[in-house]
Every structure is written in structure tokens, then in C-alpha cells.
Motif scaffolding. Structure first.
Motif: not given
Length: 164
Positions: A42-58, A97-109
Motif C-alpha cells: 500500500g502507499y501514501d504519496l504526498e506532493i508538496y511545492e518543494d518535495q514529494t514524500e513516498l511511503k510504502l507499506y508491506i 520491451y515497453a513498460y512503466r517503472s519506479i525504482i528507488g531506495s529507502g529505509t524500512i521501519t
């Protein structure tokens, strides 16, 4: 990103990818080496003027290789993709191959409170099964490990099907 023409910067399209994908792959590391774990999210995506916050839940078991790796090193790589389609070519190596993707890195809590777990599991169910009735018993919450991934950096990428 090598091919900037494939980079997705529009956060509305990033949200489409988050909605369309069912699985995020976590790149983790332990004493045995690096490994990949596919999980629903699941996720939360918050978009602000100067940044974007993405949180994933597993979620998952609190025991095993994934849980042990997260406890030892909470840093993870993430990858999700969708819209898979072969792109034919005039010769063998011109296929793609056609696709859409998101890659990244983060910290798990690991989430510990029942309220935090309910919120995260609610986001996961909202994404995976939006029509499902939600009921989280204390027993279930007690035995389920629930995690939040604070995505520190991510990029979206798209390769489109050729148009005739």
C-alpha cells in the motif's frame, strides 16, 4: 538516468504507476548476500511545492530471512513495473520491451503500535482489495510484522510502444 527522454517527472503519472502495479520488489542484503523479495504494498504519496514524500507499506512474518535482513540493515532498494509489452523489430537485436517503472531506495521501519499497523494494513488493502471489509483483530495485529518504507529517492521511467 541515461535516457532522460524516458524519465517520468509528472507526479500524476507516478501515482498511476503506484496504482497500476501490484508488487514492489525489495532489494535487501544479509550475511548470505543480496536478494530480492516481491511483496504486495500500500502507499501514501504526498506532493508538496518543494518535495514529494513516498511511503510504502508491506507486511509479513516477523521471522525469516526478510525480517532478519530488515532488522540487521533497514536500507532497501525498491522496484515496481507495469504495462509490459513486447516491441517488435526488423531484426533480432532491434526488439525491445515497453513498460512503466519506479525504482528507488529507502529505509524500512517496523511499525509497533496497533494504530500504526491498522493504518498501514488499511493502505495495503485499499490498494490491493479496495472493496474488502477491513477488520484487524488484536491477535492478528500481534502476530503480523508491518513495515513502512520511507522512500528517500525514486525515479519513474517509461518505454512506450512504437507508434506506426
Amino acid at each position: 538516468m541515461r535516457l532522460s527522454k524516458r524519465e517520468i517527472t509528472d507526479m500524476a503519472v507516478i501515482r498511476e504507476i503506484l496504482e497500476e502495479c501490484d508488487v514492489v520488489r525489495l532489494g535487501l542484503k544479509d550475511d548470505e548476500g543480496m536478494f530480492i523479495v516481491p511483496v504486495n504494498y500500500g502507499y501514501d504519496l504526498e506532493i508538496y511545492e518543494d518535495q514529494t514524500e513516498l511511503k510504502l507499506y508491506i507486511h509479513g512474518s516477523g521471522e525469516g530471512r526478510k525480517a532478519d535482513a530488515i532488522m540487521a540493515d533497514p536500507h532497501a532498494a525498491i522496484e515496481m513495473d507495469c504495462r509490459h509489452q513486447i516491441i517488435t523489430g526488423d531484426y533480432t537485436c532491434s526488439y525491445s520491451y515497453a513498460y512503466r517503472s519506479i525504482i528507488g531506495s529507502g529505509t524500512i521501519t517496523r511499525l509497533e503500535t496497533d494504530d500504526d499497523k491498522r493504518y498501514a494494513l488499511g493502505k495495503l488493502m485499499e490498494h490491493m482489495a479496495p472493496a474488502a471489509a477491513l477488520e484487524f483483530s488484536l491477535e492478528m495485529l500481534g502476530r503480523t510484522a508491518v513495515y513502512r518504507i520511507d522512500v528517500v529517492h525514486f525515479t519513474g521511467k517509461e518505454r512506450r510502444q512504437k507508434t506506426e
